[in-house]
Structures are given as C-alpha cells and as structure tokens.
Design an enzyme around this catalytic site. Structure first.
Site, mmCIF file in Angstrom:
data_model
loop_
_atom_site.group_PDB
_atom_site.id
_atom_site.type_symbol
_atom_site.label_atom_id
_atom_site.label_comp_id
_atom_site.label_asym_id
_atom_site.label_seq_id
_atom_site.Cartn_x
_atom_site.Cartn_y
_atom_site.Cartn_z
ATOM 1 N N LYS A 1 9.149 0.064 4.332
ATOM 2 C CA LYS A 1 8.573 1.374 4.058
ATOM 3 C C LYS A 1 9.639 2.230 3.401
ATOM 4 O O LYS A 1 10.681 2.484 3.988
ATOM 5 C CB LYS A 1 8.099 1.983 5.387
ATOM 6 C CG LYS A 1 7.155 3.130 5.218
ATOM 7 C CD LYS A 1 6.551 3.567 6.558
ATOM 8 C CE LYS A 1 5.358 2.715 6.959
ATOM 9 N NZ LYS A 1 4.566 3.333 8.025
ATOM 10 N N GLY B 1 0.833 -1.201 0.000
ATOM 11 C CA GLY B 1 0.000 0.000 0.000
ATOM 12 C C GLY B 1 0.861 1.243 0.000
ATOM 13 O O GLY B 1 2.086 1.177 0.087
ATOM 14 N N GLU B 2 0.180 2.349 -0.153
ATOM 15 C CA GLU B 2 0.852 3.636 -0.148
ATOM 16 C C GLU B 2 0.490 4.318 1.163
ATOM 17 O O GLU B 2 -0.685 4.489 1.476
ATOM 18 C CB GLU B 2 0.369 4.463 -1.354
ATOM 19 C CG GLU B 2 0.860 5.890 -1.364
ATOM 20 C CD GLU B 2 2.015 6.113 -2.333
ATOM 21 O OE1 GLU B 2 2.727 7.112 -2.177
ATOM 22 O OE2 GLU B 2 2.198 5.263 -3.240
ATOM 23 N N GLY B 3 1.503 4.686 1.902
ATOM 24 C CA GLY B 3 1.225 5.318 3.193
ATOM 25 C C GLY B 3 1.536 6.791 3.202
ATOM 26 O O GLY B 3 1.780 7.392 2.159
ATOM 27 N N THR B 4 1.542 7.332 4.374
ATOM 28 C CA THR B 4 1.781 8.757 4.565
ATOM 29 C C THR B 4 3.149 9.170 4.039
ATOM 30 O O THR B 4 3.306 10.232 3.457
ATOM 31 C CB THR B 4 1.755 9.071 6.074
ATOM 32 O OG1 THR B 4 0.633 8.402 6.631
ATOM 33 C CG2 THR B 4 1.651 10.554 6.320
ATOM 34 N N TYR B 5 4.141 8.324 4.270
ATOM 35 C CA TYR B 5 5.512 8.718 3.958
ATOM 36 C C TYR B 5 6.039 8.088 2.685
ATOM 37 O O TYR B 5 7.106 8.442 2.222
ATOM 38 C CB TYR B 5 6.430 8.359 5.135
ATOM 39 C CG TYR B 5 5.988 8.994 6.428
ATOM 40 C CD1 TYR B 5 6.231 10.341 6.683
ATOM 41 C CD2 TYR B 5 5.310 8.252 7.388
ATOM 42 C CE1 TYR B 5 5.811 10.927 7.851
ATOM 43 C CE2 TYR B 5 4.890 8.833 8.575
ATOM 44 C CZ TYR B 5 5.147 10.177 8.805
ATOM 45 O OH TYR B 5 4.729 10.751 9.962
ATOM 46 N N GLY B 6 5.301 7.141 2.133
ATOM 47 C CA GLY B 6 5.758 6.499 0.918
ATOM 48 C C GLY B 6 5.181 5.108 0.749
ATOM 49 O O GLY B 6 4.282 4.695 1.480
ATOM 50 N N VAL B 7 5.729 4.375 -0.239
ATOM 51 C CA VAL B 7 5.217 3.051 -0.575
ATOM 52 C C VAL B 7 5.699 2.009 0.436
ATOM 53 O O VAL B 7 6.807 2.105 0.948
ATOM 54 C CB VAL B 7 5.679 2.659 -2.008
ATOM 55 C CG1 VAL B 7 5.127 1.316 -2.422
ATOM 56 C CG2 VAL B 7 5.257 3.731 -2.994
ATOM 57 N N ASP C 1 0.017 10.204 15.756
ATOM 58 C CA ASP C 1 -0.760 9.794 14.590
ATOM 59 C C ASP C 1 -1.522 8.511 14.889
ATOM 60 O O ASP C 1 -1.548 7.582 14.093
ATOM 61 C CB ASP C 1 0.161 9.632 13.377
ATOM 62 C CG ASP C 1 -0.621 9.559 12.072
ATOM 63 O OD1 ASP C 1 -1.755 10.077 12.026
ATOM 64 O OD2 ASP C 1 -0.101 8.975 11.109
HETATM 65 P P1 ADP Z 1 -0.355 5.253 6.643
HETATM 66 O O1 ADP Z 1 0.850 6.134 6.626
HETATM 67 O O2 ADP Z 1 -1.478 5.724 5.790
HETATM 68 O O3 ADP Z 1 -0.770 4.901 8.027
HETATM 69 P P2 ADP Z 1 1.403 3.085 6.166
HETATM 70 O O4 ADP Z 1 2.532 3.781 5.492
HETATM 71 O O5 ADP Z 1 1.585 2.761 7.601
HETATM 72 O O6 ADP Z 1 0.073 3.901 5.954
HETATM 73 O O7 ADP Z 1 1.068 1.764 5.415
HETATM 74 C C1 ADP Z 1 0.684 1.685 4.046
HETATM 75 C C2 ADP Z 1 0.155 0.292 3.759
HETATM 76 O O8 ADP Z 1 1.115 -0.698 4.110
HETATM 77 C C3 ADP Z 1 -1.089 -0.054 4.542
HETATM 78 O O9 ADP Z 1 -1.979 -0.743 3.691
HETATM 79 C C4 ADP Z 1 -0.609 -0.955 5.642
HETATM 80 O O10 ADP Z 1 -1.590 -1.898 5.974
HETATM 81 C C5 ADP Z 1 0.605 -1.617 5.054
HETATM 82 N N1 ADP Z 1 1.605 -1.847 6.111
HETATM 83 C C6 ADP Z 1 2.294 -0.906 6.803
HETATM 84 N N2 ADP Z 1 3.118 -1.456 7.705
HETATM 85 C C7 ADP Z 1 2.949 -2.786 7.608
HETATM 86 C C8 ADP Z 1 3.512 -3.932 8.280
HETATM 87 N N3 ADP Z 1 4.430 -3.783 9.249
HETATM 88 N N4 ADP Z 1 3.095 -5.159 7.916
HETATM 89 C C9 ADP Z 1 2.174 -5.317 6.942
HETATM 90 N N5 ADP Z 1 1.593 -4.302 6.285
HETATM 91 C C10 ADP Z 1 1.973 -3.048 6.588
#
Ligand code: ADP
Length: 303
Positions: A36, A14-20, A129
């Site tokens: 991340k 997924g794509e999160g706040t700080y990157g892929v 957050d």
């Molecule tokens: P946000 O910044 O929006 O909270 P994240 O950057 O934490 O999002 O995560 C982006 C995507 O990656 C989400 O779909 C999340 O479920 C997945 N993800 C993040 N960290 C983990 C992890 N440790 N294990 C499995 N999936 C993760």
C-alpha cells in the site's frame, strides 16, 4: 526493478482510501505481498513521528485475525506499507450470487470478525473503518481485519476522500451525531451492520447522506428516546427527529434464528454505554448454540 532492494512490483490491485495498492513479490522470502503506497505529499503535516511510532506498534502486532504488516518504509516521498497478500474479501463473498451462505457460514465469518476486533480493543485501538471490503480472506478461508489502526494514524478516511461513500453505512449513531469522544462501541455498531449484511446479502442501512443515514437507522430501530440514550442530547450535531416507532426486528430479518436476532439487537443498542462489547458478543450463546461455526477451510468463497 525492486523497491527498497527487496520487493518486485507486479500489477495494481486497486486504489484505496490512502493510495494505490500493488501486488508484489518479497524477493527475500518469496512471499506474495500487497504493498500500500500512501501519498504523504498531500498531507499537511506529512508522516510525523507519532505516525511512525504507531506503525511500529502495528508491525509488532501479530494475530491470526489481523492482517500482518510485514514492513514499512518511505520510498520516493511515499510511505509504503507491506502486508501479507489476501485472496479476496467479505464484500466479494456477500455480493457473489453463486455463493450460498448457510447460518453456520455466517456465524463463522462474524466470529472471525469479532475475534479480530477483540484483539484491537484489548490493545485500546479502535478500527474505525469496519466494512466488508476491509475484512480480507486468505487462501485458507481465514478472515483478517485490514486497515487496522490506519484511521488513527492517517486521519479518519471518510473525511479525506469523497469516494468513501460506503463507510457511511457502517457509522454508528453517536458518530453521525458528531460525537468527538467515542469508543470501541463504534466498531461494534459497524460489526452489527456487517452481521446484518451477511444475513440480508445486501448492505443493511444504505443512507444517501449523513442525515439520511440517521433516518435509515431510525426507520429500522425507531427514533431513540432520551430514556434509551440520555447523552444523545449533548452531542454536537444532535437534532430532534420526528418520532418513528421501531418495527419488530424479526420483520427485518425473517430468516435469522432467535439467537442471531438477540445478538444483532444488542449490537444495535443506541446508547454506546449499553451496547454489547466485542468480548460479550463473542461470549453470546449464538456462538455456542448449534449450528456451530463452519471451519474456515470449508467456507464458500468466490470462484
Ligand atoms: P480501501 O481503503 O477502499 O478499503 P484498500 O486500500 O484497503 O481499499 O485496498 C485497495 C484495493 O487493494 C482493494 O481492491 C483491495 O482488495 C486490495 N487489497 C488491499 N489490501 C490487500 C491485501 N493485503 N491483499 C490483497 N489485496 C489487497
């Protein structure tokens, strides 16, 4: 092809706040990890020494209720943070209509959330957050705080990417009034919102803008009076709101136990100085009275 000679990249999670975020295999240990990738090119100052020092501190922090930062390294101009892989998150649990959450299940999820926060606050680190999709759940049902400390290192996420609309629903009134100096009470407010969301099975205070968010808060708890919260008057974005009386909290949470409601009310105290602390919340009778928190392995999770 391996990253840093060690990690085999798999699919994008997924794509999160700080990157892929990618799923990957740590070829050194065979462990499944989540990587991340943080875009540092877009940041003005890049990753400075302070950030790197803080990341080192996070790496040293190991606790069953905090997601483990296994490794951190720069690669092709991006900073890569390697975390333990987690199966799901609390948002998925709350949203899943096939899942029934018993009062004991809710108590267990809240207790693990607060235990994670207690670790942060004991180290004088705010999470900043807190929201259900930052509460990751492992294959054993254990809940762990993710993105811990990242807000402090990379800047508050809500200001940087507009897709971060959900974060607003968990913001405390002092943050919404523009407080520059704030403390652990902001995380307690957010945890209160998560508690409410577990009880209601939908986000509790769904503001459409920052002003609307305050409106939603005041509609639920009444407009704060200066007797309740003196310092409010001195906050940068303070504006006087039309007086709204508080409905009985019971009317908003008809299914909650008296103990649950008492704790919830204390997590939503307006004056951050009077709001219950994480440790006090963990010591609240809600956690020692029946029903006892469900053991993590027995918690319901998405199929
Ligand atoms: P946000 O910044 O929006 O909270 P994240 O950057 O934490 O999002 O995560 C982006 C995507 O990656 C989400 O779909 C999340 O479920 C997945 N993800 C993040 N960290 C983990 C992890 N440790 N294990 C499995 N999936 C993760």
């Amino acid at each position: 092809k391996k990253v840093a000679g060690r990690y085999l990249k798999k699919e994008v999670l997924g794509e999160g706040t700080y990157g892929v975020v990618y799923r990957a295999i740590d070829t050194k240990t065979g462990q499944v990890v989540a990587i991340k990738k943080i875009r540092i090119g877009k940041q003005k100052e890049g990753v400075n020494f302070t950030a790197l020092r803080e990341i080192k501190l996070l790496k040293e922090l190991k606790d069953p209720h905090i997601i483990e930062l296994i490794d951190a390294f720069p690669h092709k101009g991006n900073l890569h943070l390697v975390f333990e892989f987690m199966e799901t998150d609390l948002e998925a649990v709350i949203r899943d209509r096939n899942i029934f959450l018993s009062p004991a299940d809710i108590k267990s999820y809240l207790q693990m959330t607060l235990k994670g926060l207690a670790v942060c606050h004991k180290k004088w680190v705010l999470h900043r957050d807190m929201k259900p999709n930052n509460l990751l759940i492992g294959s054993n049902g254990q809940l762990k705080l993710a993105d811990f400390g990242l807000a402090r290192i990379f800047g508050s996420p809500d200001r940087r990417f507009t897709h971060q609309v959900f974060a607003r629903w968990y913001r405390s009134p002092e943050l919404l009034f523009g407080a520059k100096q704030y403390g652990p009470a902001v995380d307690v407010w957010a945890a209160g919102c998560i508690f409410a969301e577990l009880l209601l099975r939908r986000p509790f205070l769904q503001g459409q803008s920052d002003i609307d968010q305050l409106g939603k808060i005041f509609a639920a708890f009444g407009t704060p009076t200066t007797a309740q919260w003196q310092d409010m008057l001195f906050l940068p974005d303070y504006v006087e709101y039309q007086y709204v009386p508080a409905p009985p909290l019971r009317s908003l949470f008809p299914m909650a136990s008296d103990d649950a409601l008492d704790l919830l009310a204390k997590m939503f105290i307006y004056d951050p100085k009077n709001r219950i602390t994480v440790q006090q919340a963990l010591d609240h009778r809600y956690f020692t009275s029946a029903p006892f928190p469900t053991v993590p392995e027995k918690l319901p999770r998405p199929a």
